[in-house]
Design an enzyme around this catalytic site. Structure first.
Site, PDB file in Angstrom:
ATOM      1  N   CYS A  79     107.448  27.515 -72.606  1.00 31.47           N
ATOM      2  CA  CYS A  79     108.028  28.071 -71.378  1.00 31.47           C
ATOM      3  C   CYS A  79     106.990  28.610 -70.401  1.00 31.47           C
ATOM      4  O   CYS A  79     107.313  28.822 -69.230  1.00 31.47           O
ATOM      5  CB  CYS A  79     109.025  29.164 -71.731  1.00 31.47           C
ATOM      6  SG  CYS A  79     110.391  28.575 -72.754  1.00 31.47           S
ATOM      7  N   HIS A 204     109.981  33.246 -65.653  1.00 29.92           N
ATOM      8  CA  HIS A 204     110.632  32.209 -66.450  1.00 29.92           C
ATOM      9  C   HIS A 204     112.110  32.553 -66.596  1.00 29.92           C
ATOM     10  O   HIS A 204     112.484  33.711 -66.814  1.00 29.92           O
ATOM     11  CB  HIS A 204     109.963  32.126 -67.824  1.00 29.92           C
ATOM     12  CG  HIS A 204     110.761  31.376 -68.839  1.00 29.92           C
ATOM     13  ND1 HIS A 204     111.219  30.099 -68.623  1.00 29.92           N
ATOM     14  CD2 HIS A 204     111.201  31.738 -70.071  1.00 29.92           C
ATOM     15  CE1 HIS A 204     111.895  29.690 -69.680  1.00 29.92           C
ATOM     16  NE2 HIS A 204     111.906  30.664 -70.571  1.00 29.92           N
ATOM     17  N   ASN A 234     117.904  27.382 -68.780  1.00 27.38           N
ATOM     18  CA  ASN A 234     116.518  27.565 -69.216  1.00 27.38           C
ATOM     19  C   ASN A 234     115.895  26.190 -69.401  1.00 27.38           C
ATOM     20  O   ASN A 234     116.152  25.502 -70.380  1.00 27.38           O
ATOM     21  CB  ASN A 234     116.491  28.353 -70.522  1.00 27.38           C
ATOM     22  CG  ASN A 234     115.077  28.640 -71.013  1.00 27.38           C
ATOM     23  OD1 ASN A 234     114.118  27.962 -70.624  1.00 27.38           O
ATOM     24  ND2 ASN A 234     114.938  29.630 -71.868  1.00 27.38           N
TER      25      ASN A 234
END
Length: 278
Positions: A79, A204, A234
C-alpha cells in the site's frame, strides 16, 4: 535538479482488465496530461503487489504496451508502493540517471481477497494511476520519510496455503493510528513546512477511521483531506495517486498547492512526502 510531477488517472477493473492493461492505460493518460510523448520516458516503475506471476515483470510489459524504449522494474511495497516509487523516481531524476520516470500504481486486489472475509472482501478494490516525474526549474517533490516495522509484518499477509489475504484489522488500526504521526511530522520537517502550511492531506485509503485519526493528528483544521475510499475502495498501491487525482479533478487542490502524501500497509511499510500539486 528539481522535479515536477503530473498525475493521472482514475481507472477501475472489469472482469477482463489486468494489472498491466490498467497500468498501460493510466500511463498513457499521464503522458497525455503532461503533454509529452513516450520518448520522454526513460524508466517505468510499476508499484504493485498483485501481479498473477513474478515473470515476466509487470513493468516490462507496461513498457511494451506503451511502445516506448525504457528500463522497467516492479516495486512491491504494497500500500505504500506508489510513495516508494515516487521517491525512487525523484532520486533518479535528481541524480541525472533518468530524464523522465513514469511511476504507476496498479492493483487487482480482488484476485487476492475472499469475498466472504468481512475484514478484506468488502474493502479492497482494483485500479491504477500514474505519475510522470520530469526535470523542472523548481522542486516539486520533497524528501521522503520512510521505513517499516517488519516485526509486525504478519498482520497483513497472503499465506501460501490459502492464497487469500488475511489482515488483523484492529491491530493494524492501532498501529496506524499511533506509529504514523511521527512519519507525517518528519515529512513536513523535511519539506520545511508546518502542517498548517499544507493545502491537502492524501493518505492511503485504508479506512475512514484511520484517515480521520491521521488527519486529526496534523492539528490543521483547514486542511483538505482526501477520503476517496468511499468511492474507490482500498486499491493498495493505486490508492494515493487515485485519491490525489480525484482531489485535483474536483477542484479541492490546484497547481502549486503543497500536498502531503502518505502510504502505509503490508510490511508494515510506510512512506510520506510533500509534493506540489501539478
Amino acid at each position: 535538479m528539481a522535479r515536477r510531477v503530473g498525475v493521472r488517472e482514475r481507472r477501475y477493473a472489469t472482469g477482463t482488465d489486468s494489472v498491466v492493461s490498467m497500468a498501460v492505460e493510466a500511463g498513457r493518460a499521464a503522458l497525455a496530461d503532461a503533454a509529452v510523448s513516450t520518448a520522454a520516458v526513460d524508466v517505468v516503475v510499476l508499484a504493485t503487489c498483485s501481479m498473477p506471476s513474478p515473470m515476466p515483470n509487470g513493468a516490462a510489459q507496461v513498457v511494451a504496451g506503451l511502445g516506448c524504449r525504457a528500463a522497467g522494474f516492479d516495486l512491491n511495497a504494497a500500500c505504500s508502493g506508489f510513495n516508494h516509487g515516487l521517491a525512487v523516481a525523484d532520486a533518479m531524476v535528481r541524480a541525472g540517471t533518468a530524464g523522465g520516470v513514469l511511476v504507476v500504481g496498479a492493483e487487482r486486489m480482488t484476485d487476492w481477497v475472499a469475498p466472504e472475509d468481512r475484514d478484506t472482501g468488502p474493502i479492497f478494490a482494483d485500479g491504477a494511476a500514474a505519475a510522470l516525474v520530469l526535470p523542472s526549474d523548481e522542486p516539486a517533490i520533497f524528501p521522503v520519510a520512510w521505513g517499516s516495522d517488519g516485526a509486525l509484518a504478519g498482520l497483513i499477509a497472503i499465506p501460501a496455503a490459502t492464497g487469500r489475504m488475511e489482515m488483523a484489522g484492529r491491530k493494524v488500526f492501532r498501529w496506524a493510528s499511533t506509529a504514523l504521526a511521527p512519519v507525517i511530522e518528519a515529512a513536513c520537517e523535511q519539506a520545511r513546512l508546518e502542517p498548517r502550511d499544507l493545502k491537502a492531506f492524501v493518505p492511503h485509503q485504508a479506512n475512514l477511521r484511520i484517515i480521520d485519526a491521521l488527519a486529526q493528528s496534523l492539528e490543521a483544521p483547514e486542511l483538505v483531506t482526501a477520503a476517496d475510499i468511499v468511492h474507490a475502495g482500498n486499491t493498495c498501491a493505486a490508492s494515493v495517486p487515485l485519491a490525489l487525482h480525484a482531489l485535483r479533478e474536483s477542484g479541492g487542490i490546484v497547481g502549486g498547492d503543497p500536498v502531503l502524501l502518505l502510504g502505509f500497509g503490508a510490511g508494515l511499510a510506510y512512506a510520506a512526502q510533500v509534493v506540489l500539486c501539478p
